[in-house]
Design a protein around this motif. Structure first.
Motif, PDB file in Angstrom:
ATOM      1  N   VAL A 209      10.314  -2.628  -1.723  1.00  0.00           N
ATOM      2  CA  VAL A 209      11.381  -3.827  -1.065  1.00  0.00           C
ATOM      3  C   VAL A 209      12.736  -3.432  -1.303  1.00  0.00           C
ATOM      4  CG1 VAL A 209      12.279  -6.346  -1.093  1.00  0.00           C
ATOM      5  CG2 VAL A 209       9.678  -5.773  -1.551  1.00  0.00           C
TER       6      VAL A 209
ATOM      7  N   ARG B 232      10.044  -5.449   3.408  1.00  0.00           N
ATOM      8  CA  ARG B 232       9.017  -5.065   2.681  1.00  0.00           C
ATOM      9  C   ARG B 232       8.428  -3.987   3.346  1.00  0.00           C
ATOM     10  NH1 ARG B 232       6.766  -7.013  -1.630  1.00  0.00           N
ATOM     11  NH2 ARG B 232       7.543  -9.408  -1.193  1.00  0.00           N
TER      12      ARG B 232
ATOM     13  N   GLU C 223       7.241  -6.901   6.256  1.00  0.00           N
ATOM     14  CA  GLU C 223       7.973  -8.153   6.366  1.00  0.00           C
ATOM     15  C   GLU C 223       9.421  -8.037   6.297  1.00  0.00           C
ATOM     16  OE1 GLU C 223       8.311 -11.836   2.789  1.00  0.00           O
ATOM     17  OE2 GLU C 223       6.986 -10.310   2.306  1.00  0.00           O
TER      18      GLU C 223
ATOM     19  N   SER D   5       3.736  -0.400  -1.992  1.00  0.00           N
ATOM     20  CA  SER D   5       4.890  -1.064  -1.117  1.00  0.00           C
ATOM     21  C   SER D   5       6.337  -0.751  -2.005  1.00  0.00           C
ATOM     22  CB  SER D   5       4.548  -2.647  -1.049  1.00  0.00           C
ATOM     23  OG  SER D   5       4.633  -3.471  -2.012  1.00  0.00           O
TER      24      SER D   5
ATOM     25  N   HIS E 210      12.010  -3.716  -5.455  1.00  0.00           N
ATOM     26  CA  HIS E 210      10.772  -3.535  -5.999  1.00  0.00           C
ATOM     27  C   HIS E 210      10.033  -2.346  -5.689  1.00  0.00           C
ATOM     28  CE1 HIS E 210       6.786  -5.281  -7.283  1.00  0.00           C
ATOM     29  NE2 HIS E 210       6.449  -4.884  -5.947  1.00  0.00           N
TER      30      HIS E 210
END
Length: 130
Positions: A84, A102, A54, A82, A77
């Motif tokens: 970010v 992301r 993303e 994952s 994050h």
């Protein structure tokens, strides 16, 4: 990550074409991984890779040919599979563009979604803001 806007990155209006900011984010992400792991290849040597799942950008002000910019990167994050990265494109103190990517961790060979090894997670977690 410092950069200078190249002529071919500008549209007929004389401003940086919007899609080039994703390229700037990509270049800055590799510099981030270089800082954390020594190189992106060192991350891949641990058996994991990342893919973009993303992207989001917000344009606040235009940039032009030959301007000196800086792309700041933050780890916003860190999830199980994952992470970010946040990006801020600056001209001096002026914020031109903000955005995020992301990334999903994948097995470096099969590209199947996976959790990163503990040592990779620890190095990244050390970059999380407190």
């Amino acid at each position: 990550m410092p950069l200078r806007v190249r002529f071919h990155e500008c549209d007929p209006q004389g401003i940086v074409f919007n899609a080039h900011y994703l390229a700037y984010f990509d270049m800055a992400s590799f510099e981030f991984f270089r800082e954390v792991f020594g190189s992106y290849d060192n991350l891949r040597a641990r058996g994991v890779d990342t893919v973009v799942a993303e992207s989001n950008l917000r344009y606040r002000a235009p940039s032009h040919y030959d301007e000196e910019l800086v792309v700041a990167v933050t780890l916003d994050h860190l999830g199980t599979t994952s992470l970010v990265l946040g990006f801020t494109v600056l001209r001096g103190e002026e914020v031109l563009t903000t955005g995020m990517n992301r990334y999903v961790f994948v097995d470096a060979e099969t590209l199947a979604k996976t959790a990163p090894p503990d040592d990779v997670r620890e190095k990244l977690a050390a970059r999380m803001p407190e």
